[in-house]
Design a protein around this motif. Sequence first.
Motif, short mmCIF file in Angstrom:
data_model
loop_
_atom_site.label_atom_id
_atom_site.label_comp_id
_atom_site.label_asym_id
_atom_site.label_seq_id
_atom_site.Cartn_x
_atom_site.Cartn_y
_atom_site.Cartn_z
N ILE A 233 39.71 77.52 11.37
CA ILE A 233 39.40 76.14 11.77
C ILE A 233 39.77 75.19 10.64
CG2 ILE A 233 37.62 74.57 12.60
CD1 ILE A 233 35.97 77.04 13.38
N ASP A 234 40.52 74.16 10.97
CA ASP A 234 40.80 73.07 10.05
C ASP A 234 40.16 71.79 10.58
OD1 ASP A 234 42.56 74.23 7.93
OD2 ASP A 234 43.82 74.71 9.65
N ILE A 235 39.95 70.84 9.68
CA ILE A 235 39.36 69.56 10.03
C ILE A 235 40.45 68.50 9.98
CG2 ILE A 235 37.61 67.86 9.45
CD1 ILE A 235 36.15 70.16 7.91
N VAL A 236 40.65 67.79 11.08
CA VAL A 236 41.67 66.74 11.14
C VAL A 236 41.01 65.48 11.67
CG1 VAL A 236 43.54 68.40 11.43
CG2 VAL A 236 42.42 67.45 13.44
N GLU A 237 41.75 64.36 11.62
CA GLU A 237 41.15 63.07 11.98
C GLU A 237 41.63 62.55 13.32
OE1 GLU A 237 41.91 60.39 8.78
OE2 GLU A 237 40.56 61.43 7.38
N THR A 238 42.63 63.17 13.92
CA THR A 238 43.19 62.66 15.16
C THR A 238 42.19 62.78 16.30
OG1 THR A 238 45.37 63.39 14.42
CG2 THR A 238 45.14 62.82 16.75
N PRO A 239 41.82 61.67 16.96
CA PRO A 239 40.88 61.75 18.09
C PRO A 239 41.46 62.56 19.24
CG PRO A 239 41.13 59.48 17.31
CD PRO A 239 42.22 60.28 16.66
N VAL A 240 40.56 63.18 20.03
CA VAL A 240 40.98 64.00 21.16
C VAL A 240 40.61 63.29 22.46
CG1 VAL A 240 40.72 66.22 22.31
CG2 VAL A 240 40.61 66.09 19.82
N PRO A 241 41.57 62.89 23.28
CA PRO A 241 41.24 62.34 24.59
C PRO A 241 40.91 63.48 25.57
CG PRO A 241 43.61 62.38 24.29
CD PRO A 241 43.01 62.87 23.00
N GLY A 242 40.24 63.15 26.65
CA GLY A 242 39.93 64.17 27.65
C GLY A 242 38.99 65.23 27.09
N VAL A 243 39.25 66.49 27.44
CA VAL A 243 38.41 67.60 26.97
C VAL A 243 38.99 68.19 25.69
CG1 VAL A 243 37.50 69.89 27.51
CG2 VAL A 243 37.54 68.10 29.26
N PHE A 244 40.27 68.59 25.69
CA PHE A 244 40.91 69.00 24.45
C PHE A 244 42.43 68.96 24.56
CE2 PHE A 244 39.13 73.25 26.04
CZ PHE A 244 40.29 73.74 26.58
N ARG A 245 43.04 69.17 23.40
CA ARG A 245 44.49 69.18 23.25
C ARG A 245 44.89 70.52 22.68
NH1 ARG A 245 48.05 68.51 19.00
NH2 ARG A 245 50.00 67.37 19.39
N ILE A 246 46.00 71.09 23.15
CA ILE A 246 46.51 72.37 22.66
C ILE A 246 47.93 72.18 22.18
CG2 ILE A 246 47.12 74.74 23.31
CD1 ILE A 246 44.91 74.63 25.41
N GLU A 247 48.27 72.86 21.11
CA GLU A 247 49.65 72.84 20.61
C GLU A 247 50.03 74.23 20.11
OE1 GLU A 247 52.61 70.30 17.61
OE2 GLU A 247 50.49 69.78 17.76
N ASP A 248 51.26 74.63 20.39
CA ASP A 248 51.83 75.83 19.78
C ASP A 248 53.26 75.52 19.38
OD1 ASP A 248 53.38 76.01 22.12
OD2 ASP A 248 52.10 77.55 23.01
N ASP A 249 54.04 76.53 19.04
CA ASP A 249 55.41 76.30 18.57
C ASP A 249 56.31 75.70 19.63
OD1 ASP A 249 54.74 77.31 16.09
OD2 ASP A 249 55.50 79.33 16.52
N GLU A 250 55.95 75.88 20.89
CA GLU A 250 56.84 75.49 21.98
C GLU A 250 56.37 74.30 22.81
OE1 GLU A 250 57.34 78.99 24.30
OE2 GLU A 250 58.57 80.02 22.79
N SER A 251 55.08 73.97 22.74
CA SER A 251 54.59 72.96 23.67
C SER A 251 53.37 72.21 23.14
CB SER A 251 54.26 73.59 25.03
OG SER A 251 53.24 74.57 24.87
N ILE A 252 53.11 71.06 23.77
CA ILE A 252 51.91 70.25 23.57
C ILE A 252 51.26 70.10 24.94
CG2 ILE A 252 51.02 67.99 22.90
CD1 ILE A 252 53.58 67.71 21.15
N ILE A 253 49.93 70.25 25.01
CA ILE A 253 49.23 70.18 26.29
C ILE A 253 47.98 69.33 26.13
CG2 ILE A 253 48.30 71.50 28.23
CD1 ILE A 253 49.55 74.02 26.86
#
Length: 328
Positions: A233-253
Amino acid sequence: MKSIAREDATKYEFGRDMEPLLEVSPGESFRVETWDAFEGVLFDHGFGEFTAEDVPNMQAPPPVFDANPLAGPIYVDGAERGDTLAVTVEEIRPQRGVTTTMEGFGSLAGRSGWEECPVNHAHEVTLKPGPSGTTADGTAHLEIEDHEWAWDLNPHIGTITTAPGRTVQESVTSQGPWGGNMDVRDLNQGSTVYLTSFNDGGLLFVGDVHASQSDSEYTGIAVESTAEIVLSIDIVETPVPGVFRIEDDESIIHVDSALNAGTVEEAVNGCFVAMMEELVSEHGLSKREAYVQMSVNPAVTVRLYQFVYPGFATFGVKLDKSFLDQFA
């Protein structure tokens, strides 16, 4: 490596006043052993037909039966209320699988002509290792009515959440800005999910690993499995809209649910708006460019992760990162 043992991963509620099971530093890897959705009861009972009396979890008080036992809370040093937790799934290894249909549950409940389907009947799903020597890339095998079916596994985490600011939630029906039982099949090995922290320490809960699942999880039950996962787990500052955001090497969701947003339409539209806002703020597209691309570019797709009667529908607007190459 710090870890949570399976015998401690048995919470059917999550809230801010629970004693942390684990304390980790940002970036520190840790291991969690998880139960299947029914805490091993169907394995112990045996497969085939069963009754509610055979499965104590089904006799829990309303609003729903007990399922999806969770490990947590996991306290993240330095995390504060309002931060975003970036939870990376480093490894995910399902171990033993089961699927079942249940009386009065799933999208065929009450529909004429299909009465033999939404009944209490469990099936063992055998999980075999793949080329890596593990079930991370293995296959599922299911015998049902004189046929043996086989397909590739897609192991992922079904329920992940932070503790809400005040309320105590349960692990089956809860879906909100904290996360919940979202059953997102793209929350797999190598992905990072971004969740809002509502309390100091973040207070993460996780469980309900699925060895595989189709889009919609139409019966209401995927291949539920015991599993071992490794997270950081890392701590970042970017707000999350909706329920959550997912990212991997190929996509953003961007992911939302009808329960969180209020309606199916608001959930889907919210995911689109979140994706467009990210393209504008992070990648320099104009608002009109982002809007038109949502309609014309096949790199943009919509996932229906969960569609289960009554009232459960989770969605993701998914962007193939190849789309961004022309803006690099």
